[in-house]
Design a protein around this motif. Structure first.
Motif, short mmCIF file in Angstrom:
data_model
loop_
_atom_site.label_atom_id
_atom_site.label_comp_id
_atom_site.label_asym_id
_atom_site.label_seq_id
_atom_site.Cartn_x
_atom_site.Cartn_y
_atom_site.Cartn_z
N ASN A 51 0.97 -1.25 -0.08
CA ASN A 51 0.01 0.13 0.22
C ASN A 51 0.78 1.20 -0.06
O ASN A 51 0.21 2.25 0.19
CB ASN A 51 -1.14 0.01 1.19
CG ASN A 51 -1.98 -1.05 1.29
OD1 ASN A 51 -1.89 -1.80 2.30
ND2 ASN A 51 -2.29 -1.33 0.18
N ALA A 52 2.17 1.15 -0.17
CA ALA A 52 3.06 2.30 -0.25
C ALA A 52 2.48 3.20 -1.39
O ALA A 52 1.86 2.77 -2.61
CB ALA A 52 4.42 1.98 -0.65
N VAL A 53 2.71 4.59 -1.34
CA VAL A 53 1.99 5.57 -2.15
C VAL A 53 3.14 5.84 -3.26
O VAL A 53 4.27 6.22 -3.20
CB VAL A 53 1.90 6.71 -1.37
CG1 VAL A 53 1.21 7.84 -2.32
CG2 VAL A 53 0.61 6.36 -0.36
N THR A 54 2.62 5.88 -4.51
CA THR A 54 3.25 6.48 -5.74
C THR A 54 2.64 7.80 -6.07
O THR A 54 1.30 7.92 -6.44
CB THR A 54 3.39 5.55 -7.03
OG1 THR A 54 3.99 4.37 -6.40
CG2 THR A 54 3.98 6.16 -8.08
N LEU A 55 3.29 9.12 -6.08
CA LEU A 55 2.70 10.25 -6.45
C LEU A 55 3.41 10.78 -7.58
O LEU A 55 4.59 10.90 -7.49
CB LEU A 55 2.92 11.28 -5.09
CG LEU A 55 1.95 12.44 -4.97
CD1 LEU A 55 0.54 12.20 -5.32
CD2 LEU A 55 2.48 12.99 -3.52
N PRO A 56 2.57 11.15 -8.72
CA PRO A 56 3.46 11.41 -10.09
C PRO A 56 3.48 12.94 -9.60
O PRO A 56 3.05 13.84 -8.88
CB PRO A 56 2.12 11.34 -11.04
CG PRO A 56 0.90 11.28 -10.43
CD PRO A 56 1.10 10.73 -8.82
N PRO A 57 4.59 13.52 -10.70
CA PRO A 57 5.13 14.76 -10.52
C PRO A 57 3.87 15.80 -11.29
O PRO A 57 2.93 15.07 -11.95
CB PRO A 57 6.08 15.00 -11.31
CG PRO A 57 6.07 13.80 -12.37
CD PRO A 57 5.38 12.74 -11.57
N ALA A 58 3.80 16.91 -11.14
CA ALA A 58 2.69 17.95 -11.62
C ALA A 58 3.52 19.06 -12.24
O ALA A 58 3.18 20.11 -11.71
CB ALA A 58 1.71 18.28 -10.60
N PRO A 59 4.47 18.91 -13.15
CA PRO A 59 5.30 20.31 -13.19
C PRO A 59 4.58 21.19 -14.02
O PRO A 59 3.51 20.88 -14.59
CB PRO A 59 6.42 19.42 -14.58
CG PRO A 59 5.48 18.27 -14.97
CD PRO A 59 5.19 17.99 -13.78
N GLY A 60 4.68 22.37 -13.47
CA GLY A 60 4.10 23.52 -13.99
C GLY A 60 2.53 23.98 -13.45
O GLY A 60 1.85 24.93 -13.66
N THR A 61 2.12 22.82 -12.53
CA THR A 61 0.78 23.16 -11.95
C THR A 61 0.86 22.80 -10.43
O THR A 61 2.11 22.68 -9.95
CB THR A 61 -0.13 22.15 -12.62
OG1 THR A 61 0.46 20.57 -12.12
CG2 THR A 61 -0.23 21.87 -13.95
N ALA A 62 0.05 22.99 -9.75
CA ALA A 62 -0.05 22.95 -8.39
C ALA A 62 0.38 21.49 -8.18
O ALA A 62 0.26 20.24 -8.95
CB ALA A 62 -1.39 22.98 -7.79
N ALA A 63 1.43 21.25 -7.17
CA ALA A 63 1.89 19.77 -7.01
C ALA A 63 0.79 18.77 -6.79
O ALA A 63 -0.15 19.16 -6.25
CB ALA A 63 2.86 19.92 -5.80
N GLN A 64 1.16 17.66 -7.22
CA GLN A 64 0.18 16.57 -6.86
C GLN A 64 0.39 16.40 -5.29
O GLN A 64 1.40 16.20 -4.83
CB GLN A 64 0.66 15.24 -7.58
CG GLN A 64 0.34 15.33 -8.99
CD GLN A 64 -1.15 14.85 -9.30
OE1 GLN A 64 -1.75 13.96 -8.37
NE2 GLN A 64 -1.50 14.83 -10.60
N SER A 65 -0.86 16.00 -4.58
CA SER A 65 -0.66 15.74 -3.24
C SER A 65 -1.45 14.60 -2.67
O SER A 65 -2.25 14.31 -3.53
CB SER A 65 -1.10 16.92 -2.34
OG SER A 65 -2.41 17.01 -2.22
N HIS A 66 -0.96 13.84 -1.59
CA HIS A 66 -1.65 12.94 -1.02
C HIS A 66 -1.89 13.23 0.49
O HIS A 66 -0.98 13.52 1.01
CB HIS A 66 -0.94 11.62 -1.19
CG HIS A 66 -1.51 10.47 -0.57
ND1 HIS A 66 -1.43 10.16 0.85
CD2 HIS A 66 -2.61 9.41 -0.88
CE1 HIS A 66 -2.05 9.03 1.06
NE2 HIS A 66 -2.68 8.48 -0.11
N THR A 67 -3.05 13.07 0.97
CA THR A 67 -3.37 13.37 2.30
C THR A 67 -3.82 11.74 2.80
O THR A 67 -4.53 11.27 2.68
CB THR A 67 -4.57 14.39 2.46
OG1 THR A 67 -4.07 15.44 1.93
CG2 THR A 67 -4.64 14.39 3.83
N MET A 68 -3.17 11.62 4.23
CA MET A 68 -3.73 10.45 5.08
C MET A 68 -3.98 11.19 6.42
O MET A 68 -3.35 11.97 6.98
CB MET A 68 -2.51 9.51 5.39
CG MET A 68 -2.82 8.56 6.25
SD MET A 68 -1.45 7.10 6.32
CE MET A 68 -0.02 8.20 7.12
N ALA A 69 -5.24 10.87 6.87
CA ALA A 69 -5.55 11.44 8.11
C ALA A 69 -6.26 10.35 8.91
O ALA A 69 -6.80 9.19 8.72
CB ALA A 69 -6.91 12.43 7.77
#
Ligand code: TA6
Length: 280
Positions: A254-272
């Motif tokens: 279940n580890a997270v892979t987060l793509p880049p978002a060049p030129g836009t707001a960064a790709q983000s992941h939230t765990m709560a």
């Protein structure tokens, strides 16, 4: 360290590791466990409360010199905001950004934000932004230590049927039966593909603690018992009956892979995770 003291709740949070070490909602006993032998030193993790493990969980694959559970809990975070909410709860926000030291261990750019609300419930939120131009792959853990009357008398529900890795018996994936989890020896299990809430039932402590989560597909249940406690210098030999970790995370499968978002707001992941105490 921030000390929170309001009619709704009291709490403590260190800049070191953005580490919550105390939360006590009005009308209850302290909910988080802290070791009396904890270090409070640069370069060492605090023992108890809610350590943040990022960007890896456990030993770093292929690098025995790297700190266990990543570097996030060893870094000094920055206080970004403190807000008193309408209900009297206090929300604290801390941030951590990649620097030369983190890039030397993990060659990626990231922004991390830890937002904690101390009130009738404890709300923990870890957001990771990919601020680089390459995908990032990481594990993340809210490694929460709970105070219990006697770990030999508690039970944990919510993980029936879940598959898990047993760190003490790595012979392959196991599946949890329908019975509540009880602790009868050293216990160290990574449950995967589960988004379920868990309930820590502590009848001798006259309370039940519910851990609800979002953005998390893994849960760890851990108690070191006798021998592992003796092996940890920052953990008292006789402290293990008073604690259990029920951890909210994404690790392993279940580890997270987060793509880049060049030129836009960064790709983000939230765990709560939201923690609530009920008197039994
Ligand atoms: O989450 C359980 C675990 O991975 C155990 O194996 C034990 O190592 C625990 O974390 C504490 O790790 P630490 O590095 O904080 O001593």
């Amino acid at each position: 360290m921030l000390v929170i003291d309001t009619p709704a709740a009291s709490g403590r949070m260190y800049l070191h590791g953005a580490h919550v070490t105390a939360w006590r909602p009005a009308g209850h006993e302290p909910v988080l466990w802290m070791s009396g032998k904890s270090w409070y030193e640069t370069g060492k993790p605090i023992r108890g409360g809610v350590p943040i493990c990022f960007p890896w969980f456990g030993p770093k694959a292929g690098d025995a010199s790297a700190p266990a559970h990543g570097f996030a809990r060893l870094k000094n975070w920055t206080l970004a905001d403190v807000t008193r909410n309408a209900d009297g709860a206090i929300t604290v926000t801390m941030t951590l950004y990649a620097d030369d030291a983190t890039r030397a261990m993990w060659p990626h750019d990231f922004a991390a934000m830890m937002r904690v609300t101390f009130g009738p419930t404890l709300q923990l939120e870890l957001r990771i932004d990919n601020t680089g131009d390459q995908p990032i792959h990481f594990a993340e853990v809210l490694h929460t230590y709970f105070a219990v009357s006697d770990v030999r008398q508690v039970s944990v529900t919510g993980l029936a049927g879940a598959m898990y890795h047993d760190r003490l018996d790595p012979t392959g994936l196991k599946t949890r039966g329908d019975q509540p989890i009880t602790i009868t020896g050293e216990t160290d299990r990574l449950y995967i593909h589960t988004e379920s809430a868990c309930v820590l039932n502590d009848p001798a402590g006259h309370r039940a603690i519910t851990i609800r989560k979002t953005g998390s597909r893994s849960t760890v249940v851990w108690n070191p018992w006798v021998n592992k406690s003796k092996a940890m210098p920052d953990f008292g030999d006789d402290e293990w009956p008073g604690m259990i970790c029920i951890e909210t995370l994404n690790a392993g499968e279940n580890a997270v892979t987060l793509p880049p978002a060049p030129g836009t707001a960064a790709q983000s992941h939230t765990m709560a995770a939201t923690i609530e105490v009920k008197r039994l």
